[in-house]
Design a protein around this motif. Sequence first.
Motif, PDB file in Angstrom:
ATOM      1  N   LEU A   1       0.836  -1.174   0.076  1.00 32.34           N
ATOM      2  CA  LEU A   1      -0.002  -0.097   0.095  1.00 32.34           C
ATOM      3  C   LEU A   1       0.958   1.229   0.085  1.00 32.34           C
ATOM      4  O   LEU A   1       1.838   1.333   0.894  1.00 32.34           O
ATOM      5  CB  LEU A   1      -0.923   0.038   1.250  1.00 32.34           C
ATOM      6  CG  LEU A   1      -1.964  -1.073   1.007  1.00 32.34           C
ATOM      7  CD1 LEU A   1      -2.836  -0.923   2.503  1.00 32.34           C
ATOM      8  CD2 LEU A   1      -3.071  -0.648   0.117  1.00 32.34           C
ATOM      9  N   HIS A   2       0.526   2.221  -0.835  1.00 37.45           N
ATOM     10  CA  HIS A   2       1.511   3.536  -1.013  1.00 37.45           C
ATOM     11  C   HIS A   2       0.683   4.540  -0.669  1.00 37.45           C
ATOM     12  O   HIS A   2      -0.570   4.794  -1.385  1.00 37.45           O
ATOM     13  CB  HIS A   2       2.200   3.283  -2.374  1.00 37.45           C
ATOM     14  CG  HIS A   2       2.767   2.108  -2.840  1.00 37.45           C
ATOM     15  ND1 HIS A   2       4.131   2.190  -2.448  1.00 37.45           N
ATOM     16  CD2 HIS A   2       2.721   1.028  -3.416  1.00 37.45           C
ATOM     17  CE1 HIS A   2       4.650   1.030  -2.829  1.00 37.45           C
ATOM     18  NE2 HIS A   2       3.605   0.390  -3.555  1.00 37.45           N
ATOM     19  N   GLU A   3       0.834   5.539   0.101  1.00 30.85           N
ATOM     20  CA  GLU A   3       0.278   6.775   0.336  1.00 30.85           C
ATOM     21  C   GLU A   3       0.351   7.739  -0.853  1.00 30.85           C
ATOM     22  O   GLU A   3       1.684   7.996  -1.295  1.00 30.85           O
ATOM     23  CB  GLU A   3       0.806   7.490   1.527  1.00 30.85           C
ATOM     24  CG  GLU A   3      -0.285   8.010   2.494  1.00 30.85           C
ATOM     25  CD  GLU A   3      -0.774   9.464   2.114  1.00 30.85           C
ATOM     26  OE1 GLU A   3      -1.775   9.694   2.211  1.00 30.85           O
ATOM     27  OE2 GLU A   3       0.236  10.095   1.540  1.00 30.85           O
ATOM     28  N   VAL A   4      -0.920   8.198  -1.265  1.00 34.71           N
ATOM     29  CA  VAL A   4      -0.929   8.932  -2.477  1.00 34.71           C
ATOM     30  C   VAL A   4      -0.089  10.397  -2.108  1.00 34.71           C
ATOM     31  O   VAL A   4       0.388  11.124  -3.257  1.00 34.71           O
ATOM     32  CB  VAL A   4      -2.276   9.525  -2.852  1.00 34.71           C
ATOM     33  CG1 VAL A   4      -3.021   7.776  -3.231  1.00 34.71           C
ATOM     34  CG2 VAL A   4      -3.158  10.131  -1.860  1.00 34.71           C
ATOM     35  N   PHE A   5      -0.206  11.053  -1.264  1.00 36.08           N
ATOM     36  CA  PHE A   5       0.637  12.284  -0.740  1.00 36.08           C
ATOM     37  C   PHE A   5       2.007  12.397  -0.774  1.00 36.08           C
ATOM     38  O   PHE A   5       2.796  13.188  -1.175  1.00 36.08           O
ATOM     39  CB  PHE A   5      -0.021  13.096   0.496  1.00 36.08           C
ATOM     40  CG  PHE A   5      -1.456  13.748   0.329  1.00 36.08           C
ATOM     41  CD1 PHE A   5      -1.370  15.003  -0.037  1.00 36.08           C
ATOM     42  CD2 PHE A   5      -2.352  13.079   0.623  1.00 36.08           C
ATOM     43  CE1 PHE A   5      -2.490  15.691   0.076  1.00 36.08           C
ATOM     44  CE2 PHE A   5      -3.664  13.496   0.504  1.00 36.08           C
ATOM     45  CZ  PHE A   5      -3.655  14.856   0.117  1.00 36.08           C
ATOM     46  N   VAL A   6       2.276  11.126  -0.225  1.00 28.43           N
ATOM     47  CA  VAL A   6       3.888  10.622  -0.001  1.00 28.43           C
ATOM     48  C   VAL A   6       4.329  10.441  -1.652  1.00 28.43           C
ATOM     49  O   VAL A   6       5.412  10.959  -1.808  1.00 28.43           O
ATOM     50  CB  VAL A   6       4.158   9.338   0.809  1.00 28.43           C
ATOM     51  CG1 VAL A   6       5.604   9.096   0.845  1.00 28.43           C
ATOM     52  CG2 VAL A   6       3.705   9.732   2.159  1.00 28.43           C
TER      53      VAL A   6
END
Length: 298
Positions: free
Chosen positions: A238-243
């Motif tokens: 899972l990857h955070e969109v803001f990061v």
Amino acid sequence: MRPPLSTPVRDLAHAEAPVAAPVADPPAVLDMDELESDTKTALAAASSSTSFSFKVLTVNIHKGFTFLNRKFILPELREAVRSVGADVVFLQEVTGTHTKHADRFDNYPDTPHYEFLADTIWPQFAYGRNAVYTNGHHGNAVLSKFPIVRFENRDVSISGPERRGLLHCELQMPGHGVNVHAICVHLGLLESHRMQQLQMLCDLVRKDIPPHSPVVAAGDFNDWRLRAHGLLEHNADLHEVFVQAHGSAARTFPARFPLLQLDRIYVRNAIGHVPVVLPRKPWSHLSDHAPLAAEIEL
């Protein structure tokens, strides 16, 4: 006298037969029904491989009250949520029912708050009841313009009075053979609880969702020490969109002067575009958390 020249005689028994001219095949007759069927199949395949985007919004609505519970503002909040134009909305701290508030506030709705917010804009909604008390209960909710074909509220409470859940909804997207899994998240205030709850989220994604399916996990992670990014990326992809877009998670709390990066949008098998923190006006008046929005591309 010179003898007459002899005329050679061909051996007809061993003579090569004359080569016949090739005969052309009769022109093919097109099967229009088959052609139409093949064309439809090709178009459907092309359509399924074409990218598709939808907008998501996540916000902790604090049971419809302003900061410190001074005023009930759910009707104003509904208008603000509508104005974003999101296709899928992730809500935390949503009241299912409260027997006393209806007597205290004139603008208190007769229906559960998730139904009041969904109204005619989001025909599909799911609610996961987490905290139950004498006068009512509250939890997480997902509002969707797409069909919710299945949902489950997973209890991730650890111990004590703090009750938490992961609301997992399976959304059917138009023109796509693969469903999107939307998980509305609200984790605990204690770090030891959050770490266990994050592992439960990883287990849900890794074990209960097909590996090729797109996932959007959004909500209030309460992860002020920023420990979720590495764990979710390593254990659940899972990857955070803001990061991904800006190098760091968004500051969302408190909404008036955001300092802490508590709210998140994580994706798997999808791409987050133009993630934004919604403006302080009017949102800082409507919630103690700043809402987040993003375009999700499949």
